[in-house]
Structures are given as C-alpha cells and as structure tokens.
Design an enzyme around this catalytic site. Structure first.
Site, PDB file in Angstrom:
ATOM      1  N   HIS A  21       0.863  -1.179   0.000  1.00 44.30           N
ATOM      2  CA  HIS A  21       0.000   0.000   0.000  1.00 44.30           C
ATOM      3  C   HIS A  21       0.906   1.237   0.000  1.00 44.30           C
ATOM      4  O   HIS A  21       1.785   1.360   0.864  1.00 44.30           O
ATOM      5  CB  HIS A  21      -0.939  -0.016   1.205  1.00 44.30           C
ATOM      6  CG  HIS A  21      -1.881  -1.180   1.165  1.00 44.30           C
ATOM      7  ND1 HIS A  21      -2.081  -2.040   2.213  1.00 44.30           N
ATOM      8  CD2 HIS A  21      -2.680  -1.622   0.148  1.00 44.30           C
ATOM      9  CE1 HIS A  21      -2.961  -2.971   1.859  1.00 44.30           C
ATOM     10  NE2 HIS A  21      -3.334  -2.746   0.610  1.00 44.30           N
ATOM     11  N   THR A 166      -3.824 -12.117  -0.440  1.00 39.62           N
ATOM     12  CA  THR A 166      -2.774 -11.134  -0.137  1.00 39.62           C
ATOM     13  C   THR A 166      -1.549 -11.288  -1.038  1.00 39.62           C
ATOM     14  O   THR A 166      -1.298 -12.349  -1.614  1.00 39.62           O
ATOM     15  CB  THR A 166      -2.303 -11.292   1.320  1.00 39.62           C
ATOM     16  OG1 THR A 166      -1.823 -12.639   1.499  1.00 39.62           O
ATOM     17  CG2 THR A 166      -3.433 -11.035   2.305  1.00 39.62           C
ATOM     18  N   GLU A 178       1.703  -5.703  10.780  1.00 39.90           N
ATOM     19  CA  GLU A 178       0.868  -4.495  10.785  1.00 39.90           C
ATOM     20  C   GLU A 178       1.249  -3.700  12.029  1.00 39.90           C
ATOM     21  O   GLU A 178       1.146  -4.223  13.139  1.00 39.90           O
ATOM     22  CB  GLU A 178      -0.592  -4.950  10.876  1.00 39.90           C
ATOM     23  CG  GLU A 178      -1.646  -3.918  10.714  1.00 39.90           C
ATOM     24  CD  GLU A 178      -1.814  -3.451   9.282  1.00 39.90           C
ATOM     25  OE1 GLU A 178      -1.368  -2.325   9.023  1.00 39.90           O
ATOM     26  OE2 GLU A 178      -2.375  -4.191   8.449  1.00 39.90           O
ATOM     27  N   TYR A 288     -10.370   1.245   5.602  1.00 36.85           N
ATOM     28  CA  TYR A 288     -11.500   0.323   5.602  1.00 36.85           C
ATOM     29  C   TYR A 288     -12.860   0.996   5.487  1.00 36.85           C
ATOM     30  O   TYR A 288     -13.880   0.308   5.454  1.00 36.85           O
ATOM     31  CB  TYR A 288     -11.461  -0.582   6.836  1.00 36.85           C
ATOM     32  CG  TYR A 288     -10.314  -1.588   6.837  1.00 36.85           C
ATOM     33  CD1 TYR A 288      -9.564  -1.831   5.679  1.00 36.85           C
ATOM     34  CD2 TYR A 288      -9.989  -2.305   7.978  1.00 36.85           C
ATOM     35  CE1 TYR A 288      -8.522  -2.746   5.684  1.00 36.85           C
ATOM     36  CE2 TYR A 288      -8.955  -3.229   7.989  1.00 36.85           C
ATOM     37  CZ  TYR A 288      -8.215  -3.438   6.837  1.00 36.85           C
ATOM     38  OH  TYR A 288      -7.196  -4.362   6.841  1.00 36.85           O
TER      39      TYR A 288
HETATM   40  C1  LIG Z   1      -4.652  -1.349   6.812  1.00 36.01           C
HETATM   41  C2  LIG Z   1      -4.244  -2.451   5.894  1.00 36.01           C
HETATM   42  O1  LIG Z   1      -3.852  -2.206   4.788  1.00 36.01           O
HETATM   43  N1  LIG Z   1      -4.315  -3.707   6.349  1.00 36.01           N
HETATM   44  C3  LIG Z   1      -3.979  -4.855   5.540  1.00 36.01           C
HETATM   45  C4  LIG Z   1      -3.998  -6.083   6.386  1.00 36.01           C
HETATM   46  C5  LIG Z   1      -3.281  -7.237   5.753  1.00 36.01           C
HETATM   47  O2  LIG Z   1      -2.159  -7.067   5.243  1.00 36.01           O
HETATM   48  O3  LIG Z   1      -3.819  -8.349   5.779  1.00 36.01           O
HETATM   49  C6  LIG Z   1      -4.961  -4.980   4.374  1.00 36.01           C
HETATM   50  O4  LIG Z   1      -6.156  -4.740   4.565  1.00 36.01           O
HETATM   51  O5  LIG Z   1      -4.537  -5.310   3.278  1.00 36.01           O
HETATM   52 ZN   LIG Z   2      -1.601  -2.034   4.230  1.00 37.10          ZN
END
Ligand SMILES: CC(=O)N[C@@H](CC(=O)O)C(=O)O
Ligand SMILES: [Zn+2]
Length: 313
Positions: A21, A166, A178, A288
């Site tokens: 991200h 993921t 995280e 989110y």
């Molecule tokens: C805030 C954030 O980006 N959290 C990650 C959590 C993860 O890597 O599983 C996501 O939603 O992708």
């Molecule tokens: Zn993230």
C-alpha cells in the site's frame, strides 16, 4: 513424552515487502533503506530480498492506483492471460507472482514478510493466514519472547468469507506485519523502529532454524477473525455515526454486549448487540471505510504449536 516434530526445508529465500500500500510509510522507508544498504538484513544462511510492491502507488502516496494490490492474488487473476487492458495492480500481481511464486508451487519463496501500517491503535501485530503453519507460529513465539516486555499480537485470518488474496500469499510461509497507530502518508519514529526490530528478530529466528536449532513445542495466543462490523449508513452509503469514544483506540480490549460502539452526529450511542464478548481490532482503520468495515471482531484462543526443526537429508 514427545509431541510431534514438524520438519521443514531450510528457509533460504526470504523477501521483505514494503509499499504493498503506497501510503503506509514505515515499510516503504525500510525497504528503500535496505535496498540501498542491506547490511542490517544480511544473515549468513538466508538470502533476503527487500522489494517495493506497488511503486506507482508509492510515488502517488496512495493506497493503490486502480485496485487494492493486497486483494489481487486470486487464482483467477494469476492464471488469466492479459496485458495492458488489466488494472495496474493486477498486472503487478502477475509480475510479483512470477518473481516470488508461483503461488502454491515448490519454486515459491520460503517466507515473505509484508510490512503494513494501520491508523488503528493495534500496536505491533502479526497477521497469519493459517493456524497449522507451525513454522510461522514458532517464529511468532520466538519474536514475542525476544520483544518482551513489549508485546506483539497475532491476528489469525482463516475466515472463509473475510479472508483475502494477499500479496504475501505467494510464499510458502506468509507473514503480514501491521504496526500502528500511524496516519497514512506519515512516518513516526516509534512505529518505524518497532517494525525494524521485529524484522531483525524474524531474520535471527530463520538464521537459527537454518543452522539446525530445534524449537520445542509451545503455545501462542492468537485472535481469530470472527466478524466485520460496518458503520451505520444511510441509503446513499454515507456513514451515520462515528466510532464511539469508549471504543476508539481500544483495540484488543473486550467488547461486551451493551457496550458503546458508535456515536451518532446528534450524540446518540449505539451499543454492541452481539451474543457475547469479542475482541475488536482494526478499529477506525482509514483504509477500511471503502471496505465497509468500522472494525473486525475476534475471539481469543491459544494454539498448541509443535516443535520444529529443519529437514536433514
Ligand atoms: C490497513 C491495511 O492495509 N491492512 C492490511 C492487512 C493485511 O495485510 O492483511 C490490508 O487490509 O490489506
Ligand atoms: Zn496495508
């Protein structure tokens, strides 16, 4: 009495992902730092590759360009051919799968650490995708011990509906890290240093494992993903309340039926009406809102972890 011993191949190929991200700054800074100088992440028995997953999003300091990279590693995306017409992150997912996978194959990287930040007050949290990966669970146990009295939580996402595809899932052992709270686009030194230290302990564990150390059976406390809770919304999809001040920043603390959960703009309290106590986390995560999640509830449990050692052939 001897419990089961799990044997794994040496974990020789390890990747550290940042910038999955593009607005989560700790992993981005660590990966660019380690790309210039890898002395800190070098270990004699491990080849460690730092890698920037979404460079275009990093450049824009945005979570993503077209679609969330950390949802893009589906079998369908990775298998269907296609080129320029695909969303940028889908093309990128295919590239990452080529370099570090293929996902599910013997050629895949052994371990991928994917570094994320959250705006929630979660502290340092591992995100695991399997309760039966005893290598990962032993690694987490080792890191928790090494960090004490500082703590590190484990969020276990094996939920059939809430699990997602993921970036790290291309590896044999997928580990999300995280760390928060940190605003999007912001670097906080305490968060940066926590993340850096956890990666150091993780690499130390892999080095020890590869050198033949056997890790005895142990127990690890995890928080298992249970339910997504969205904000109250009107028919246009706009939120009708905020996270209640009594819940804000209270990640990992019990939320009981009847406890305040949301506060409307005219000051009314909306309480939690679940059947029993849960442990909320990812409370008020900025990323989110678009995913219709104000927080996720979890159940606390303790996993029994087998002893592990490397294969000796
Ligand atoms: C805030 C954030 O980006 N959290 C990650 C959590 C993860 O890597 O599983 C996501 O939603 O992708
Ligand atoms: Zn993230």
């Amino acid at each position: 009495m001897s419990s089961d011993v799990c044997c794994f191949a040496e974990a020789r190929r390890v990747a550290i992902f940042g910038g999955t991200h593009g607005n989560e700054m700790s992993g981005i800074m660590l990966v660019s730092m380690w790309t210039k100088n890898d002395s800190e992440i070098r270990r004699s028995r491990v080849h460690t590759k730092p890698f920037m997953c979404n460079p275009r999003a990093v450049e824009k300091c945005a979570r993503y360009i077209d679609t969330d990279l950390n949802r893009a590693f589906t079998a369908e995306n990775l298998s269907t051919p296609g080129g320029d017409e695909l969303p940028y992150e889908v093309r990128r997912a295919k590239e990452i799968n080529q370099i570090f996978g293929p996902k599910g194959s013997p050629d895949a990287y052994d371990v991928i650490f994917d570094l994320h930040n959250t705006t929630s007050n979660m502290g340092s949290t591992f995100i695991l995708e399997s309760s039966t990966d005893h290598f990962n669970l032993q690694m987490v146990h080792y890191i928790k011990k090494s960090m004490a009295p500082e703590s590190c939580m484990v969020l276990l996402n094996e939920h059939p509906q809430l699990k997602y595809a993921t970036t790290r899932s291309v590896a044999k052992h997928a580990v999300g890290l995280e760390v928060g709270p940190q605003p999007q686009g912001v670097l906080r030194s305490n968060i940066f240093e926590s993340m850096r230290m956890i990666v150091k302990h993780a690499l130390d564990f892999i080095e020890m494992f590869n050198s033949g150390v056997e890790f005895p059976a142990c127990r690890v406390q995890v928080f298992r993903v249970h339910e997504r809770v969205d904000y109250p919304r009107d028919t246009n999809g706009n939120i009708g309340a905020m996270v209640h001040p009594h819940l804000q920043d209270c990640d990992w603390e019990p939320l009981n039926p009847g406890d305040p959960m949301f506060q409307t703009f005219d000051g009314r309290t909306i309480v939690y009406e679940g059947a029993g106590s849960v442990y909320p986390t990812f409370i008020n995560e900025a990323a989110y809102y678009e995913k219709h999640q104000a927080f996720v509830t979890t159940f606390r449990e303790t996993l029994a972890v087998n002893s592990i050692r490397k294969n000796t052939k």
